[in-house]
Motif scaffolding. Structure first.
Motif, PDB file in Angstrom:
ATOM      1  N   LYS A  48       0.831  -1.215   0.000  1.00  0.00           N
ATOM      2  CA  LYS A  48       0.000   0.000   0.000  1.00  0.00           C
ATOM      3  C   LYS A  48       0.864   1.262   0.000  1.00  0.00           C
ATOM      4  N   ARG A  50       3.937   1.537  -1.184  1.00  0.00           N
ATOM      5  CA  ARG A  50       4.544   1.618  -2.513  1.00  0.00           C
ATOM      6  C   ARG A  50       3.544   2.143  -3.536  1.00  0.00           C
ATOM      7  N   ARG A  51       2.329   1.631  -3.504  1.00  0.00           N
ATOM      8  CA  ARG A  51       1.285   2.087  -4.433  1.00  0.00           C
ATOM      9  C   ARG A  51       1.004   3.570  -4.214  1.00  0.00           C
ATOM     10  N   PHE A  52       0.948   4.009  -2.951  1.00  0.00           N
ATOM     11  CA  PHE A  52       0.720   5.422  -2.634  1.00  0.00           C
ATOM     12  C   PHE A  52       1.842   6.283  -3.202  1.00  0.00           C
ATOM     13  N   TYR A  54       3.706   5.711  -5.754  1.00  0.00           N
ATOM     14  CA  TYR A  54       3.532   5.831  -7.200  1.00  0.00           C
ATOM     15  C   TYR A  54       2.383   6.783  -7.535  1.00  0.00           C
ATOM     16  N   ASN A  55       1.298   6.704  -6.774  1.00  0.00           N
ATOM     17  CA  ASN A  55       0.137   7.564  -7.056  1.00  0.00           C
ATOM     18  C   ASN A  55       0.446   9.041  -6.866  1.00  0.00           C
ATOM     19  N   VAL A  56       1.265   9.384  -5.884  1.00  0.00           N
ATOM     20  CA  VAL A  56       1.611  10.799  -5.647  1.00  0.00           C
ATOM     21  C   VAL A  56       2.889  11.188  -6.395  1.00  0.00           C
ATOM     22  N   ARG A  57       3.366  10.279  -7.277  1.00  0.00           N
ATOM     23  CA  ARG A  57       4.491  10.542  -8.170  1.00  0.00           C
ATOM     24  C   ARG A  57       5.825  10.763  -7.457  1.00  0.00           C
ATOM     25  N   ARG A  60       8.395   6.920  -9.699  1.00  0.00           N
ATOM     26  CA  ARG A  60       7.902   7.041 -11.071  1.00  0.00           C
ATOM     27  C   ARG A  60       8.266   5.802 -11.874  1.00  0.00           C
ATOM     28  N   ASP A  61       7.406   5.513 -12.846  1.00  0.00           N
ATOM     29  CA  ASP A  61       7.702   4.446 -13.789  1.00  0.00           C
ATOM     30  C   ASP A  61       8.878   4.875 -14.663  1.00  0.00           C
TER      31      ASP A  61
END
Length: 102
Positions: A48, A50-52, A54-57, A60-61
């Motif tokens: 969770k 890690r996902r957060f 990524y969501n708040v940038r 980054r991918d």
């Protein structure tokens, strides 16, 4: 020494699988089950976070600069992915593409 270690790991694996599939009862089984549950909660929290990120940038991918083809689900085995990967790789190579299988 090696055989002794192998026997110990097989015994441990059998015990843990018995705990996971609820075939084992008792204090040790309850402790192992509790430890596994705690580890699952920690893993879930990590996913969770890690996902957060990524969501708040904050994370980054990144791109590889090449095309990527993913075949199959890594958690399921015995579904014939290897022959499919080999077929795709041969077809792409015959079409003049550079291919790497990871």
């Amino acid at each position: 020494m090696r055989e002794r270690f192998r026997a110990w790991t097989e015994t441990l694996e059998t015990f843990v699988l018995g705990v996971i599939f609820e075939k084992r009862r008792g204090t040790r089984a309850a402790l192992v089950r509790s430890l596994l549950y705690l580890c699952s909660i920690l893993f879930q929290a990590g996913v969770k976070v890690r996902r957060f990120l990524y969501n708040v940038r904050i994370l980054r991918d990144s791109t590889l600069g090449v095309q990527v083809i993913a075949i199959g689900n890594l958690t399921v085995g015995g579904t014939g992915k290897t022959p499919v990967v080999e077929k795709f790789a041969r077809d792409l190579r015959d079409a003049g593409r550079h291919v790497a299988i990871l």
